[in-house]
Design an enzyme around this catalytic site. Structure first.
Site, PDB file in Angstrom:
ATOM      1  N   ASP A  80      51.108  14.674  26.660  1.00 49.99           N
ATOM      2  CA  ASP A  80      50.239  15.335  27.626  1.00 49.99           C
ATOM      3  C   ASP A  80      49.771  14.403  28.727  1.00 49.99           C
ATOM      4  O   ASP A  80      49.512  13.222  28.501  1.00 49.99           O
ATOM      5  CB  ASP A  80      49.028  15.935  26.910  1.00 49.99           C
ATOM      6  CG  ASP A  80      49.418  17.056  25.975  1.00 49.99           C
ATOM      7  OD1 ASP A  80      50.063  18.000  26.461  1.00 49.99           O
ATOM      8  OD2 ASP A  80      49.104  16.991  24.780  1.00 49.99           O
ATOM      9  N   TYR A  95      61.212  26.556  23.991  1.00 45.71           N
ATOM     10  CA  TYR A  95      60.335  26.102  25.074  1.00 45.71           C
ATOM     11  C   TYR A  95      61.115  25.049  25.858  1.00 45.71           C
ATOM     12  O   TYR A  95      61.361  23.958  25.370  1.00 45.71           O
ATOM     13  CB  TYR A  95      59.067  25.508  24.460  1.00 45.71           C
ATOM     14  CG  TYR A  95      57.955  25.138  25.416  1.00 45.71           C
ATOM     15  CD1 TYR A  95      58.187  24.402  26.570  1.00 45.71           C
ATOM     16  CD2 TYR A  95      56.636  25.485  25.132  1.00 45.71           C
ATOM     17  CE1 TYR A  95      57.161  24.050  27.431  1.00 45.71           C
ATOM     18  CE2 TYR A  95      55.595  25.130  25.978  1.00 45.71           C
ATOM     19  CZ  TYR A  95      55.870  24.417  27.124  1.00 45.71           C
ATOM     20  OH  TYR A  95      54.853  24.050  27.963  1.00 45.71           O
ATOM     21  N   GLU A 110      48.896  30.133  23.845  1.00 47.97           N
ATOM     22  CA  GLU A 110      49.201  28.821  23.273  1.00 47.97           C
ATOM     23  C   GLU A 110      47.872  28.096  23.122  1.00 47.97           C
ATOM     24  O   GLU A 110      47.192  27.817  24.114  1.00 47.97           O
ATOM     25  CB  GLU A 110      50.123  28.056  24.222  1.00 47.97           C
ATOM     26  CG  GLU A 110      51.265  27.358  23.562  1.00 47.97           C
ATOM     27  CD  GLU A 110      52.161  26.688  24.585  1.00 47.97           C
ATOM     28  OE1 GLU A 110      51.863  25.541  24.947  1.00 47.97           O
ATOM     29  OE2 GLU A 110      53.129  27.318  25.032  1.00 47.97           O
TER      30      GLU A 110
END
Length: 263
Positions: free
Chosen positions: A60, A175, A49
């Site tokens: 993030d 995911y 990734e």
């Protein structure tokens, strides 16, 4: 069939779970980043990734935010990120690369041009965290038409009403974000994740890979055991931030990969 599809088919045939490693392109500089990415398959990484540096990475946590900042300050761009993938691809034509990031740089480039360049550089799939299913016409459907997987995130707050929409045009794998919040914020717990993975798998034949909150070989093993594999990002990026050498980081990655492969 993409490289991602091929890799999961091979893992299934071998009775193994997938280990996915996230690294930020260009962190702490282009050459070091390239050296690290080149070493990942040898450390047991099944899918790479590759983070696309962006100025406002809202999904993030601090570790990956700072990695993106270092990369941008070092002159990393979308073009340089694709160059890194292209250089890797010259030596490795089998390990899948998923580009993970935000839509703004792609939109600025132009979707058609970006997809053409990404495909040429050897990118196999995209995770674009700020494009919901309602915007599939923007990038998801064009990407699939261009032969790239579009990988969607499901989270603990994706309820049964929302889940079919999330899965509708997803390909490659799903995911599953194991925690509510940002990357690197908390530890993933197999007892919490297991029922959620089972719920998703009841509605799709795609592999389900779990990420966020996995930091040790033990958690890598326990999470991979109740899913089709796991993703580690912040813990790897943090090793680089601590000044570890590429070889030291790769040794850490191998310990995580070995954990997942024991599952």
């Amino acid at each position: 069939m993409t490289r991602i599809d091929d890799r999961f088919a091979q893992l299934k045939a071998d009775g193994k779970k997938a280990f996915v490693a996230y690294v930020m392109a260009g962190d702490p500089d282009f050459d070091t980043s390239l050296q690290l990415v080149k070493g990942l398959p040898g450390a047991g990484v099944d899918i790479i990734e590759l983070g696309l540096p962006f100025t406002d990475p809202m999904a993030d946590g601090p570790t990956i935010q700072l990695a993106g900042q270092r990369a941008l300050e070092g002159g990393m761009t979308l073009d340089r990120t694709l160059e890194l993938a292209r250089t890797f691809r010259a030596e490795d034509d089998t390990t899948p690369i998923v580009l993970m990031g935000y839509y703004n740089p792609i939109y600025s480039r132009g979707v058609g041009k970006f997809l053409e360049q990404a495909k040429e550089a050897g990118i196999d799939g995209l995770i674009i965290v700020d494009l919901p299913p309602e915007e599939d016409d923007e990038l998801c459907l064009p990407a699939q038409k261009a032969g790239l997987n579009f990988i969607r995130l499901a989270t603990p707050t994706t309820d049964d009403k929302r889940l079919p929409k999330v899965l509708q045009n997803t390909s490659g794998f799903v995911y599953y974000v194991s925690i509510t919040g940002i990357t690197g914020a908390a530890a993933a717990e197999a007892a919490d994740v297991g029922p959620e993975v089972a719920r998703i798998k009841s509605q799709t034949d795609l592999p389900v890979i779990v990420g966020f909150g996995i930091r040790t070989p033990e958690s890598s093993q326990s999470i991979a055991a109740i899913a089709d594999g796991c993703v580690v990002g912040s813990a790897i990026v943090g090793e680089l931030a601590d000044g570890k050498s590429v070889d030291e980081v790769l040794s850490f990655v191998k310990s995580l990969a070995d954990g997942a492969h024991r599952a």
